[in-house]
Write a protein that holds these residues in place. Structure first.
Motif, PDB file in Angstrom:
ATOM      1  N   TYR A  66       0.841  -1.194   0.000  1.00 14.33           N
ATOM      2  CA  TYR A  66       0.000   0.000   0.000  1.00 14.33           C
ATOM      3  C   TYR A  66       0.881   1.251   0.000  1.00 14.33           C
ATOM      4  N   LEU A  67       0.385   2.282  -0.636  1.00 18.46           N
ATOM      5  CA  LEU A  67       1.038   3.584  -0.601  1.00 18.46           C
ATOM      6  C   LEU A  67       0.393   4.378   0.527  1.00 18.46           C
ATOM      7  N   VAL A  68       1.167   4.665   1.576  1.00 20.60           N
ATOM      8  CA  VAL A  68       0.639   5.433   2.697  1.00 20.60           C
ATOM      9  C   VAL A  68       0.727   6.902   2.305  1.00 20.60           C
ATOM     10  N   GLU A  69      -0.443   7.511   2.075  1.00 20.69           N
ATOM     11  CA  GLU A  69      -0.508   8.900   1.624  1.00 20.69           C
ATOM     12  C   GLU A  69      -0.389   9.893   2.765  1.00 20.69           C
ATOM     13  N   LYS A  70      -0.966   9.542   3.912  1.00 29.87           N
ATOM     14  CA  LYS A  70      -1.007  10.487   5.024  1.00 29.87           C
ATOM     15  C   LYS A  70      -1.036   9.707   6.320  1.00 29.87           C
ATOM     16  N   ALA A  84      -4.432   1.157  -2.120  1.00 31.53           N
ATOM     17  CA  ALA A  84      -4.035  -0.188  -2.510  1.00 31.53           C
ATOM     18  C   ALA A  84      -3.081  -0.096  -3.697  1.00 31.53           C
ATOM     19  N   PRO A  85      -2.240  -1.106  -3.886  1.00 39.96           N
ATOM     20  CA  PRO A  85      -1.273  -1.068  -4.988  1.00 39.96           C
ATOM     21  C   PRO A  85      -1.933  -1.242  -6.355  1.00 39.96           C
ATOM     22  N   ARG A  86      -2.496  -0.130  -6.856  1.00 38.05           N
ATOM     23  CA  ARG A  86      -3.143  -0.112  -8.167  1.00 38.05           C
ATOM     24  C   ARG A  86      -2.798   1.192  -8.865  1.00 38.05           C
ATOM     25  N   ARG A  87      -3.153   1.296 -10.124  1.00 41.19           N
ATOM     26  CA  ARG A  87      -2.848   2.494 -10.899  1.00 41.19           C
ATOM     27  C   ARG A  87      -3.730   3.686 -10.543  1.00 41.19           C
ATOM     28  N   ASP A  88      -4.984   3.445 -10.212  1.00 39.48           N
ATOM     29  CA  ASP A  88      -5.896   4.544  -9.905  1.00 39.48           C
ATOM     30  C   ASP A  88      -5.839   4.881  -8.413  1.00 39.48           C
ATOM     31  N   ASN A  89      -6.599   5.843  -8.000  1.00 38.79           N
ATOM     32  CA  ASN A  89      -6.590   6.284  -6.607  1.00 38.79           C
ATOM     33  C   ASN A  89      -7.520   5.482  -5.704  1.00 38.79           C
TER      34      ASN A  89
END
Length: 132
Positions: A66-70, A84-89
């Motif tokens: 996962y990309l932790v945004e905040k 989640a590890p995907r191309r969209d948000n």
């Protein structure tokens, strides 16, 4: 016309009843977690600090890609937003933990549509990481 309206009303009622989820237990200590709408809520033992929960959550999310945004953590409240590890948000998950009177309350919300399995899977992993 009336049969169509009645059919639609019955279908809507069945959908709403079907969306009601019972309380399920998770983790080795059988922590109760309730899923309602897009939100999974659980009360962890008061011995689990918000900081410890936030650290375990960060590790679990990053290990899963996962990309932790905040992330924002104090002694009383923590908020983490990750994708989640995907191309969209989407899907995006927001996890909040806060101290309560005798427990640490954690909520997981998946956007935009909710995903009970994703929330429960993340919570299970966090509970394992915490030794619960």
């Amino acid at each position: 016309m009336k049969p169509i309206v009645l059919t639609l009303l019955l279908a809507a009622a069945a959908w709403f009843v079907g969306c009601t989820q019972p309380v399920k237990t998770q983790g080795g200590e059988r922590i109760e977690a309730v899923y309602s709408g897009r939100t999974l809520s659980a009360r962890l033992p008061g011995s689990v600090s918000v900081e410890a929960l936030a650290a375990a959550l960060d590790k679990v999310l990053r290990d899963r890609g996962y990309l932790v945004e905040k992330t924002s953590t104090t002694a009383d409240i923590s908020t983490t937003v990750a994708r989640a590890p995907r191309r969209d948000n989407f899907p995006r998950i927001t996890i909040t933990a806060r101290t309560g009177a005798d427990a640490t309350v954690v909520t997981l919300v998946t956007e935009p549509f909710g995903d009970q399995e994703q929330c429960r899977s993340i919570l299970d992993a966090v509970l394992r990481e915490l030794g619960l």
